[in-house]
Design a protein around this motif. Structure first.
Motif, mmCIF file in Angstrom:
data_model
loop_
_atom_site.group_PDB
_atom_site.id
_atom_site.type_symbol
_atom_site.label_atom_id
_atom_site.label_comp_id
_atom_site.label_asym_id
_atom_site.label_seq_id
_atom_site.Cartn_x
_atom_site.Cartn_y
_atom_site.Cartn_z
ATOM 1 N N LEU A 389 0.852 -1.188 0.000
ATOM 2 C CA LEU A 389 0.000 0.000 0.000
ATOM 3 C C LEU A 389 0.889 1.240 0.000
ATOM 4 O O LEU A 389 1.795 1.355 0.816
ATOM 5 N N ILE A 390 0.639 2.156 -0.930
ATOM 6 C CA ILE A 390 1.405 3.407 -1.023
ATOM 7 C C ILE A 390 0.530 4.552 -0.528
ATOM 8 O O ILE A 390 -0.568 4.770 -1.041
ATOM 9 N N CYS A 391 1.015 5.274 0.482
ATOM 10 C CA CYS A 391 0.338 6.458 1.017
ATOM 11 C C CYS A 391 1.190 7.684 0.700
ATOM 12 O O CYS A 391 2.423 7.622 0.757
ATOM 13 N N TYR A 392 0.540 8.792 0.422
ATOM 14 C CA TYR A 392 1.272 9.996 0.009
ATOM 15 C C TYR A 392 0.394 11.209 0.285
ATOM 16 O O TYR A 392 -0.789 11.083 0.663
ATOM 17 N N SER A 393 0.952 12.383 0.087
ATOM 18 C CA SER A 393 0.208 13.629 0.222
ATOM 19 C C SER A 393 0.059 14.269 -1.153
ATOM 20 O O SER A 393 1.048 14.463 -1.868
ATOM 21 N N SER A 394 -1.171 14.598 -1.506
ATOM 22 C CA SER A 394 -1.410 15.290 -2.771
ATOM 23 C C SER A 394 -1.301 16.796 -2.611
ATOM 24 O O SER A 394 -1.594 17.547 -3.547
ATOM 25 N N ASN A 395 -0.877 17.252 -1.425
ATOM 26 C CA ASN A 395 -0.780 18.682 -1.159
ATOM 27 C C ASN A 395 0.374 19.341 -1.904
ATOM 28 O O ASN A 395 0.449 20.565 -1.964
ATOM 29 N N ASP A 396 1.287 18.519 -2.466
ATOM 30 C CA ASP A 396 2.426 19.079 -3.206
ATOM 31 C C ASP A 396 2.127 19.299 -4.680
ATOM 32 O O ASP A 396 3.039 19.639 -5.439
ATOM 33 N N VAL A 404 4.442 9.708 -7.842
ATOM 34 C CA VAL A 404 3.924 8.570 -7.066
ATOM 35 C C VAL A 404 3.256 7.562 -7.993
ATOM 36 O O VAL A 404 3.437 6.347 -7.853
ATOM 37 N N LEU A 405 2.494 8.057 -8.956
ATOM 38 C CA LEU A 405 1.806 7.172 -9.892
ATOM 39 C C LEU A 405 2.800 6.372 -10.733
ATOM 40 O O LEU A 405 2.638 5.157 -10.927
ATOM 41 N N GLN A 406 3.858 7.024 -11.228
ATOM 42 C CA GLN A 406 4.856 6.326 -12.038
ATOM 43 C C GLN A 406 5.650 5.337 -11.192
ATOM 44 O O GLN A 406 6.023 4.254 -11.668
ATOM 45 N N LEU A 407 5.905 5.683 -9.934
ATOM 46 C CA LEU A 407 6.600 4.744 -9.045
ATOM 47 C C LEU A 407 5.754 3.492 -8.827
ATOM 48 O O LEU A 407 6.278 2.367 -8.871
ATOM 49 N N ALA A 408 4.468 3.671 -8.601
ATOM 50 C CA ALA A 408 3.588 2.518 -8.396
ATOM 51 C C ALA A 408 3.575 1.620 -9.631
ATOM 52 O O ALA A 408 3.627 0.389 -9.522
ATOM 53 N N ALA A 409 3.523 2.241 -10.812
ATOM 54 C CA ALA A 409 3.528 1.442 -12.040
ATOM 55 C C ALA A 409 4.840 0.676 -12.208
ATOM 56 O O ALA A 409 4.850 -0.497 -12.622
ATOM 57 N N PHE A 410 5.962 1.314 -11.863
ATOM 58 C CA PHE A 410 7.263 0.653 -11.984
ATOM 59 C C PHE A 410 7.386 -0.503 -10.994
ATOM 60 O O PHE A 410 7.868 -1.586 -11.333
ATOM 61 N N LEU A 411 6.943 -0.290 -9.746
ATOM 62 C CA LEU A 411 7.033 -1.350 -8.740
ATOM 63 C C LEU A 411 6.198 -2.565 -9.141
ATOM 64 O O LEU A 411 6.618 -3.704 -8.970
ATOM 65 N N VAL A 448 3.512 -1.311 3.929
ATOM 66 C CA VAL A 448 2.950 0.025 3.723
ATOM 67 C C VAL A 448 4.108 0.977 3.507
ATOM 68 O O VAL A 448 5.027 1.053 4.336
ATOM 69 N N LEU A 449 4.088 1.700 2.380
ATOM 70 C CA LEU A 449 5.141 2.656 2.033
ATOM 71 C C LEU A 449 4.553 4.054 2.064
ATOM 72 O O LEU A 449 3.601 4.345 1.340
ATOM 73 N N ILE A 450 5.118 4.928 2.912
ATOM 74 C CA ILE A 450 4.658 6.312 3.012
ATOM 75 C C ILE A 450 5.649 7.197 2.266
ATOM 76 O O ILE A 450 6.840 7.234 2.618
ATOM 77 N N ILE A 451 5.191 7.877 1.243
ATOM 78 C CA ILE A 451 6.032 8.799 0.478
ATOM 79 C C ILE A 451 6.006 10.142 1.192
ATOM 80 O O ILE A 451 4.966 10.812 1.246
ATOM 81 N N CYS A 452 7.123 10.547 1.758
ATOM 82 C CA CYS A 452 7.202 11.785 2.529
ATOM 83 C C CYS A 452 7.657 12.930 1.626
ATOM 84 O O CYS A 452 8.561 12.765 0.802
ATOM 85 N N SER A 453 7.048 14.068 1.810
ATOM 86 C CA SER A 453 7.378 15.243 1.011
ATOM 87 C C SER A 453 7.103 16.482 1.850
ATOM 88 O O SER A 453 6.663 16.404 3.003
ATOM 89 N N ARG A 454 7.344 17.635 1.253
ATOM 90 C CA ARG A 454 7.175 18.890 1.972
ATOM 91 C C ARG A 454 5.721 19.073 2.414
ATOM 92 O O ARG A 454 5.441 19.502 3.529
ATOM 93 N N GLY A 455 4.791 18.716 1.557
ATOM 94 C CA GLY A 455 3.375 18.877 1.886
ATOM 95 C C GLY A 455 2.902 17.947 2.978
ATOM 96 O O GLY A 455 1.950 18.256 3.689
#
Length: 589
Positions: A389-396, A404-411, A448-455
């Motif tokens: 499961l990939i969790c991320y913030s769309s605030n960025d 994030v979408l391209q990473l999910a497709a590659f994985l 569970v993978l959390i993609i951390c970013s500034r947002g």
């Protein structure tokens, strides 16, 4: 003469037995009104009450363990004429059972709830309230049932079984919780109810496999061999599913065999036979067959390829005793030579030996072909890829979301991982709710993978829009789970955090400090190692994963798309002011 105490006990036992004998034990709701119950009409023994029949006081708090279904106060329906009946309460009901009811809608389920009243305080029992809630969702239903005012119950009536009305339109294969509360209840009702969790039926359980396209798989598979050719016969999907193509995959002897199947429906509409090619004699194969559609359920079967001809006869050796003796001596000498060679090279073979629990298809695709001949691979029995499961913030912004979408497709395409991403399951999220979907996937997935970013890290001010997908709540929940697992000494490897090169280590929230950290795309091999539980390097052996090396993944179309998305996001982040620049205030002299 019996003692007085014994006589009293026998009389009580006899009265209970006589009271229970011949009485019906199953009660289903009747349609009646509040007035009928208050007047003590014998026809109103167990009645359903709708919201229109009860006047709810506006002072009742709306926040409770039951959501919007707050237990109705006794005085709102019985206490106005007889307030003394509301001065007591009874113990929680017991023995809750869920009964599935037949309905014509194939997409929803229907259940009825039954229970027994508690014998403690049963003399003051006035009714029941039943609530049903979808876990992780917003679906909530309430039912209220009242007993006649002139009904007098004793502990002997605790064997009665009361039923609710049917709860309809329940989603299939969904977890619910039902709560039954006895009325009247005290002001603090935390311990005065009984609840039970259950799952509704799956589509095959309710309608049969032939009616469920998403869950369908070939149930009939027959394998037979003719000389060197192996033929497989299987049943085709129903015509209304419109499945026109199937595939079969077999793994054995370190190699994988893939077969595309296009049945000729003009010859047979129910079954099809195809030939497996390039199979080695004397090898056992584990095969799968499924419809060639997205997320199809696979049927696993075993193929044992036998030698096409019998072993040569050895009867002529027995006719010549001298030849038999010579043959025995030769075999003995050969065995001695093999044993000597094994002992001499024991240490060298030990260094080259590699044992791993990696899945067979991963071994075949990724292990370096240049490894030593002494390598020994022990594949795991399961062939299911790890679920992530990939969790991320769309605030960025959209640029970060594209990464994030391209990473999910590659994985999913090149790292043998089954990825769950909210962007791919919009309909499910509309059904279950964003928080419910994330909670269910977090429970079902292996990682569970959390993609951390500034947002994700920055604090939300009043002027900024709230984060989508309940990201803050999910991060907090993961942080609590990490702390709980750490305190109990449990494994923490389920949760991982990652940043891209346009983010910083400081973007990782402090609550996720216990999770494994990766910087992408530099650490793709380490992420691969984490997901599949295989070491990248061991004494004498190195696991070469060319498709996910920092210098090699860009050669793939999915890798090139990921790299392009990262560059665009990096350019966007470099143009945006940082958090420090946001807080700078110009000084006006």
């Amino acid at each position: 003469m019996w003692p007085p105490t014994l006589t009293l006990d026998l009389l009580l036992l006899a009265s209970l037995s006589l009271g229970a004998h011949g009485e019906r034990t199953s009660y289903r709701p009747q349609s009646c009104t509040i007035e009928c119950i208050r007047w003590g009409d014998p026809r109103c023994e167990y009645c359903r009450i709708t919201a229109d029949d009860v006047q709810i006081s506006p002072s009742i708090p709306s926040s409770s363990p039951f959501g919007s279904c707050v237990p109705w106060p006794c005085h709102s329906f019985l206490g106005q004429e007889t307030p003394e009946v509301c001065q007591h309460y009874v113990q929680a009901p017991q023995n809750i059972h869920i009964e599935f009811e037949a309905n014509k809608d194939p997409t929803y389920d229907t259940v009825t709830v039954s229970w027994n009243p508690s014998q403690y305080g049963i003399a003051f029992l006035r009714g029941f309230q039943v609530t049903l809630q979808a876990l992780g969702g917003s679906q909530f239903s309430c039912q209220l049932f009242l007993l006649g005012s002139n009904l007098s119950l004793t502990p002997a009536h605790a064997h009665r079984v009361y039923h609710s009305d049917p709860f309809t339109n329940l989603s299939l294969d969904r977890e619910y919780v039902v709560t039954v509360m006895a009325l009247p209840v005290p002001e603090r009702w935390d311990q005065s109810y009984e609840k039970k969790k259950f799952f509704t039926r799956t589509c095959p359980e309710k309608n049969g496999l032939e009616e469920c396209e998403k869950d369908w798989y070939p149930r009939y598979v027959e394998v037979h061999q003719e000389n060197r050719d192996v033929y497989v016969t299987f049943n085709l999907a129903p015509e209304n599913f419109e499945v026109r193509q199937y595939f079969s995959s077999c793994f054995g002897g370190g190699l994988r065999n893939y077969t595309s199947i296009k049945p000729d429906f003009s010859l047979n509409k129910t079954h099809h036979t195809y030939r497996l090619q390039n199979l080695q004699a004397g090898t056992n194969y584990t095969c799968e067959i499924a419809a060639d559609i997205v997320d199809a359920v696979r049927k696993t079967f075993v193929v044992v390829v036998k030698h096409s001809s019998e072993e040569p006869s050895t009867s002529h050796f027995t006719e010549n005793p001298s030849l038999t003796v010579l043959l025995s001596v030769g075999i003995l000498l050969a065995a001695t030579a093999v044993l000597t060679f094994t002992v001499v090279n024991k240490k060298r073979l030990k260094k080259k030996k590699v044992q791993t629990k990696m899945r067979p298809e991963i071994i075949e695709q990724y292990y370096d072909k240049k490894l030593g001949e002494g390598q020994c691979v022990l594949p795991d029995k399961t062939t299911r890829p790890p679920r992530l499961l990939i969790c991320y913030s769309s605030n960025d912004g959209p640029a970060h979301v594209r990464v994030v979408l391209q990473l999910a497709a590659f994985l999913q395409k090149h790292m043998a991982t089954q990825v769950h991403l909210d962007l791919w399951e919009a309909l499910r999220i509309m059904e279950e709710g964003s928080m419910g979907w994330h909670c269910k996937r977090m429970k079902d997935c292996d990682f569970v993978l959390i993609i951390c970013s500034r947002g994700l890290h920055q604090n939300q001010s009043e002027d900024e829009e709230p984060l989508e997908n309940n990201t803050l709540a999910i991060v907090s929940m993961i942080g609590e789970e990490l702390c709980r697992a750490k305190a109990l000494g449990q494994d923490l490897s389920k949760f991982m955090v990652a940043i891209f090169e346009y983010s910083q280590e400081s973007d990782i929230p402090a609550v996720l400090g216990l999770a494994s950290r990766y910087t992408l795309t530099k650490d793709l091999p380490l992420l691969f190692s984490h997901l599949h539980g295989v070491a990248l390097q061991k004494p004498g052996v190195y696991l070469q994963v060319e498709n996910i090396l920092e210098s090699g993944y860009c050669k793939l179309p999915a890798g090139a798309a990921l790299q392009l998305a990262i560059q665009e996001a990096k350019a966007q982040f470099s143009e945006e002011p940082t958090e420090e620049e946001h807080v700078r205030v110009p000084i006006i002299s």
